[in-house]
Design an enzyme around this catalytic site. Structure first.
Site, short mmCIF file in Angstrom:
data_model
loop_
_atom_site.label_atom_id
_atom_site.label_comp_id
_atom_site.label_asym_id
_atom_site.label_seq_id
_atom_site.Cartn_x
_atom_site.Cartn_y
_atom_site.Cartn_z
N GLY A 1 37.17 -8.80 -24.62
CA GLY A 1 37.68 -7.92 -25.65
C GLY A 1 36.76 -6.74 -25.89
O GLY A 1 35.80 -6.50 -25.16
N VAL B 1 34.35 -4.51 -28.72
CA VAL B 1 33.54 -4.70 -29.92
C VAL B 1 33.46 -3.37 -30.68
O VAL B 1 33.20 -2.32 -30.09
CB VAL B 1 32.12 -5.19 -29.56
N ASP C 1 27.58 -16.74 -18.56
CA ASP C 1 27.62 -15.29 -18.33
C ASP C 1 26.37 -14.62 -18.89
O ASP C 1 26.44 -13.68 -19.67
CB ASP C 1 28.88 -14.68 -18.96
N GLY D 1 31.03 -1.61 -27.66
CA GLY D 1 30.89 -2.47 -26.50
C GLY D 1 32.23 -2.95 -26.00
O GLY D 1 33.23 -2.94 -26.72
N GLY E 1 33.90 -5.96 -23.01
CA GLY E 1 33.68 -7.00 -22.01
C GLY E 1 34.99 -7.56 -21.52
O GLY E 1 36.07 -7.06 -21.85
N LYS F 1 34.44 -8.15 -32.87
CA LYS F 1 35.01 -8.22 -31.53
C LYS F 1 36.49 -8.51 -31.61
O LYS F 1 36.91 -9.54 -32.15
CB LYS F 1 34.30 -9.31 -30.72
#
Length: 794
Positions: free
Chosen positions: A528, A530, A636, A523, A525, A544
């Protein structure tokens, strides 16, 4: 000279040993009690009570008052009657209780963090004493007069001692479990009608269960005509309350050690210590003989049964499974998909089972067939209760919208009919899946890094052995020790957050090894990247790696500590962190099913899973907004930040944009920049309006629309670009037509969904995305609408 040095060192060694094994009758200005000195306590003059630090977990301590004599010789934990910091345990190193020169009594955690204080001020002579009745009092002395500044009797936790009053301003709150002393779900308090009550105040619902809620106050022997709201237990075993409630213990008339406690199972009990060598406590009175009458004890979709020999047993209703074997308050979940279609439903007969509360319909007298049709016609009906009324010689019918507070008893002259799908005939032969349990044994883990050995004592022991060396060598060693101790102290002050927030501090090399050099990205975002990793204890983790941090380690740990104060089943669990040099990493539990965004794009979520995800996210946002000690906005909310575990339970993640605010400042202007993700952001961000919890409500509404339609809020819809509104407009336009549901529903669930629930979900979503934030509901109102499926929120 060598003999002089030896004498000084031996003197210091003896002083250190004596200081760590002392007790006193009081605490005066400028003095402290240390967590590192087990016998550094205050003792009452009659030696019945002690006050000091008590270990309640691995390197987790609370400042408490307890009975000096333990229950038995083998019982290692003291019987605590009051705690200063039940919600925030302190470290077993460098924590202390200090009476400052300002007259304020303060509990400091390692690194001098203020965990608790009496909030008192005095310039006069001040003294802290523990009285014979167990009351810890702070007095100031002026002109020969003594003035009370603060006393523990005014701030009870879960216990009342003889002579300690319960008033309109105080309440007793149970512990979460026998091993976790933080606040639980049960309370003893004076209600607004001046009646003393017991209430279950759970994560989702609240309900009074004592006195019996179906009785009016005078039928329960209570009087509302009083304004004093005062209750107390005396040393002889008699309890008197201003609402006319009174009782005497089974050993009334004898002066013994006693305590009135609300236990973690919700029962109110008086304990008396036996007047013999055993020093054992026994129950001399209790509010509920059958503890299955206590609400919330086994959770939703379950049944409680009680046997004097084996104790209480919690059982899931047929066709359901337990959610959490270590904590029955979570209850059970269905193994089938509930259908609103009456022709596809049947009923399972459960004689002697009573489900209290949440009646959507009540009718009497009526036939069994009438009750069945009444339930089948109601989309929210999960079953009905059919019971006989002795006094009026007919049957009564109660349809149930929720299956809470279930109990099985041979004395109940009635039957519960559970609504199940017809094609699940195996449920008709299935017996209850039961577990013998004391219910309140769950322990919320607190991971603390501890080192209880005194470095000073170790040092002086070493020096005492090496004292035969030259004097210059001794002086040099002492100097090195002092320098290193100071350096270590500075390091520990940066690291103490790991103790107060129950996280483990990982080294960068550990996490680099766990992720195989950060090779498997799962992942990404704004904050940062993941990576998937396997920790040294073989747990799978999501690690993360934050983009290069501009903040210092102290600021980073302060932000991490916010997450440490949160505890909810629908929040992602953090296991640790790394703050080493420029590296900032967070270690989370790994979610097997990835994110909601991934599942929506792959069309692998059926209707039942989507509705359960909507409920779970609503629960956790209501918790963040209204149930935390602080007011926390996520800022968020989007499908990428909603992760799914192996059972597709949602877990809200990514607090990189979260904000901790003051509840009293509703027009907070502390946001210096726009936060969130395009397509999910509330209009307040763009219009530069005050930011409140309603920004999360708006984002939640957009997520609901995305789960319903399968369309992203930033994709083209009907050939037009969408940015924070086109998806909403499109759904509103379709809703104005006929057969509107068919036109908006995601094709992946078009043939299999609950039409009644779907309409409710759309209405709730559109209510959440109103342009005017004042029109939007709160998340607790959203949760109530989803759970009740009643009125149109618009």
């Amino acid at each position: 000279m060598m003999n002089v040095a030896s004498t000084i060192l031996l003197f210091l060694l003896a002083f250190s040993f004596h200081a760590s094994h002392s007790s006193s009758s009081s605490l005066t200005k400028g003095s402290s009690l240390s967590v590192e000195k087990p016998n550094d306590v205050i003792v009452s003059p009659n030696a019945v009570f002690s006050a000091g630090f008590v270990a309640i977990g691995e390197n987790a301590y609370t400042f408490a008052i307890w009975f000096t004599q333990t229950q038995t010789q083998t019982h290692s934990h003291p019987t605590m009657v009051w705690m200063a910091n039940r919600e925030n345990p302190v470290n077993g190193k460098r924590s202390k209780l200090s009476l400052l020169q300002t007259g304020n009594l303060v509990l400091f955690d390692a690194g001098q963090q203020n965990v608790w204080s009496s909030n008192t001020v005095s310039l006069a002579l001040t003294e802290l004493r523990l009285k014979d009745d167990g009351n810890l009092v702070l007095h100031e002395f002026q002109g020969g007069n003594s003035l009370l500044l603060w006393q523990s009797f005014d701030f009870p936790t879960h216990t009342l001692l003889p002579g300690q009053p319960l008033t309109r301003h105080t309440q007793l709150v149970s512990s979460r479990s026998e091993s976790n002393h933080s606040s639980g779900f049960y309370k003893l308090f004076f209600d607004d009608d001046n009646v003393l009550r017991l209430i279950y105040d759970g994560p989702d619902v609240s309900s009074v269960y004592w006195p019996n809620p179906w009785l009016v106050s005078w039928d329960a022997g209570r009087s509302t005509y009083n304004s004093s709201r005062f209750a107390a237990l005396d040393s002889l075993g008699r309890f008197l309350s201003s609402d006319d409630f009174t009782f005497k213990t089974s050993d009334y008339g004898v002066v013994n050690k006693r305590r009135l406690k609300i236990d973690c199972d919700g029962n109110l009990r008086v304990y008396t210590m036996r007047d013999d060598e055993s020093n054992r406590w026994f129950v001399s009175w209790q509010a509920r003989a059958d503890t299955c009458n206590i609400h919330g004890i086994c959770g939703a979709n379950s049944v409680c049964s009680y046997d004097a020999k084996v104790g209480r047993k919690c059982s899931c209703l047929p066709g359901h499974r337990v959610k959490n074997h270590s904590d029955w308050s979570y209850g059970c979940e269905p193994l089938f998909v509930f259908t609103c279609n009456g022709s596809e439903s049947s009923f399972l007969e459960m004689p002697g089972v009573e489900i209290y509360g949440y009646d959507s319909n009540y009718s009497e007298p009526n036939t069994l067939a009438y009750c069945e049709n009444l339930c089948l016609e109601d989309c929210n009906c999960k079953g009905f209760q059919y019971s006989y009324n002795d006094g009026e010689n007919h049957f009564k019918c109660y349809t149930k919208s929720q299956l809470l507070n279930g109990r099985s008893t041979p004395n109940f002259q009635g039957t519960m009919y559970l609504r199940v799908p017809k094609n699940h005939s195996r449920f008709h032969q299935e017996s209850f899946v039961g577990y013998n349990t004391r219910v309140c044994f769950v322990q919320i883990p607190r991971v603390y890094a501890g080192d209880h050995v005194s470095r000073i004592l170790r040092f002086f022991l070493w020096v005492a052995v090496a004292v035969g060396g030259f004097e210059t060598v001794c002086i040099f060693v002492v100097w090195v020790f002092v320098v290193r101790t100071r350096q270590k102290s500075s390091t520990d002050q940066n690291g103490y957050h790991v103790v107060t927030n129950r996280f483990r501090k990982y080294s960068y090399s550990e996490l680099k090894k766990a992720t195989k050099g950060f090779s498997e990205e799962i992942g990404k975002g704004g904050g940062g990247v993941v990576y998937k990793g396997i920790l040294s204890d073989q747990r799978h983790a999501a690690i993360k790696r934050l983009y290069e941090a501009k903040q210092g380690e102290g600021e980073f740990l302060a932000e991490v500590s916010i997450i440490g104060r949160l505890n909810h089943m629908n929040l992602i669990e953090m296991w640790g962190y790394c703050a080493e040099g420029k590296h900032r990493l967070l270690v989370y539990e790994y979610m097997e099913n990835g994110s909601l965004a991934q599942k929506l794009s792959s069309n692998t979520l059926d209707w039942d899973k989507r509705y359960n995800i909507a409920l779970g996210v609503a629960r956790v946002l209501a918790y963040l907004h209204e149930e935390c000690l602080e007011w926390i906005l996520h800022c968020d909310i989007k499908p990428q930040n909603i992760l799914l575990d192996s059972s597709y339970e949602p877990k809200v993640a990514d607090f990189g944009l979260s904000k901790l605010l003051n509840r009293n400042n509703l027009n907070n202007s502390s946001f210096s920049m726009i936060r969130g993700t395009r397509g999910y952001m509330a209009p307040e961000w763009v219009l530069n309006l005050a930011i409140t919890s309603k920004v999360d409500v708006y984002s939640y509404g957009i997520v609901l629309l995305e789960m319903i339609t399968g369309k992203s809020p930033i994709q083209n819809i009907d050939g037009e670009d969408s940015y924070n509104g086109r998806l909403v407009t499109w759904v509103r336009e379709k809703r104005s037509g006929t057969s509107w549901l068919e036109h908006i529903i995601d094709p992946a669930i078009k043939t299999n969904y609950d039409e009644c629930k779907m309409e409710i979900l759309v209405k709730v979503a559109l209510h959440c995305v109103e342009e005017d934030k004042d029109i939007r509901p709160t998340m607790s109102q959203v949760l109530e609408m989803l759970q009740s499926h009643e009125s149109d929120p618009q």
